[in-house]
Structures are given as C-alpha cells and as structure tokens.
Design a protein around this motif. Structure first.
Motif, PDB file in Angstrom:
ATOM      1  N   GLN A 117       0.836  -1.196   0.000  1.00 55.64           N
ATOM      2  CA  GLN A 117       0.000   0.000   0.000  1.00 55.64           C
ATOM      3  C   GLN A 117       0.875   1.251   0.000  1.00 55.64           C
ATOM      4  N   GLN A 121       1.018   4.197  -2.871  1.00 55.16           N
ATOM      5  CA  GLN A 121       0.890   5.629  -2.585  1.00 55.16           C
ATOM      6  C   GLN A 121       2.045   6.402  -3.192  1.00 55.16           C
ATOM      7  N   ASP A 124       1.469   6.642  -6.880  1.00 56.65           N
ATOM      8  CA  ASP A 124       0.432   7.641  -7.151  1.00 56.65           C
ATOM      9  C   ASP A 124       1.015   9.048  -7.124  1.00 56.65           C
ATOM     10  N   LYS A 125       1.911   9.318  -6.178  1.00 56.45           N
ATOM     11  CA  LYS A 125       2.565  10.632  -6.099  1.00 56.45           C
ATOM     12  C   LYS A 125       3.410  10.882  -7.348  1.00 56.45           C
TER      13      LYS A 125
END
Length: 137
Positions: A117, A121, A124-125
């Motif tokens: 996870q 993240q 995604d950044k």
C-alpha cells in the motif's frame, strides 16, 4: 465451533445464505463451497482477502466478533447474530500450534500488504508529478 459453522455463517452474512452468490464473491465455483462444507475446511487466505471486514481472529478461532467492527458474533451452534449486545463465543477445533501458525502467517501477510500500500501511494505521487509536468508542456 467447527469450520463448517464458520463458513455457513460467512455465507449467511455475505450472501444471505446463497452458496452460489458467496462462491461468486470469492471467485470460486459453487462446488468448491460444497466441498468445503462437506470436508469441514476452507481457504482461510482467500476468505480473508475477499471478505475484507471479517475479523482475522474470528476466522482463525471462531471466537469473538465476526466482523472487525464487532457487530456480528457467532454462537457455539454456528448461528450468526447481528447486533452489539450478543456476548457468546465459540471455538474452532484446531490445535494451538495451528492457530498460532495461522496468526503469524496472517500478520506476515498484513505487513506485506501494508508495504505494498505504501508503494502504491508513492507511485500515485509519482504519477501525479508526471501528469503535472506533462500538463505544463
């Protein structure tokens, strides 16, 4: 409580007692569910992965609340009771070593999931940063 009672309670909760619907939720055939019931067994990892709000402790031991929120408990007879006031508990026929090993495996999987996870993240950044650069051109 035996494993058949656990799986029966899961079928009742997640699929209103419909074995085929529960099988579809898990991505298995209805025959697989029938086999689990006949053999008093089930794939703990698959159920834990697909039934996201089920309590790992309850799934492994049959004790306490069925759901992580604590609002479903299962009595020794295997009947699911919805509500917050039911205080019965039940046990699964498993040796302490089996339960201990399963708990350790679940914790290991939980750690891996948390790491993945975090990686998602971060990705995604990075994607957001790349989209911002692209949109400026």
């Amino acid at each position: 409580m035996n494993k058949t009672s656990i799986i029966t309670s899961l079928i009742e909760h997640y699929a209103g007692g419909n074995k085929s619907k529960f099988a579809k939720l898990l991505g298995v055939t209805p025959q697989t569910i029938s086999t689990w019931l006949a053999r008093d067994t089930f794939d703990v990892y698959l159920v834990f992965a697909k039934c996201e709000d089920v309590s790992a402790d309850w799934l492994l031991t049959g004790e306490g609340s069925m759901l992580r929120g604590g609002n479903v408990q299962v009595s020794g007879s295997g009947n699911a009771v919805v509500g917050n006031s039911h205080n019965s508990t039940a046990t699964v026929n498993a040796t302490p070593t089996d339960t201990s090993d399963l708990r350790a495996m679940v914790e290991e999987q939980r750690t891996i999931i948390e790491g993945l996870q975090g990686q998602l993240q971060e990705k995604d950044k990075q994607i957001a940063q790349l989209l911002a650069i692209i949109s400026k051109k």
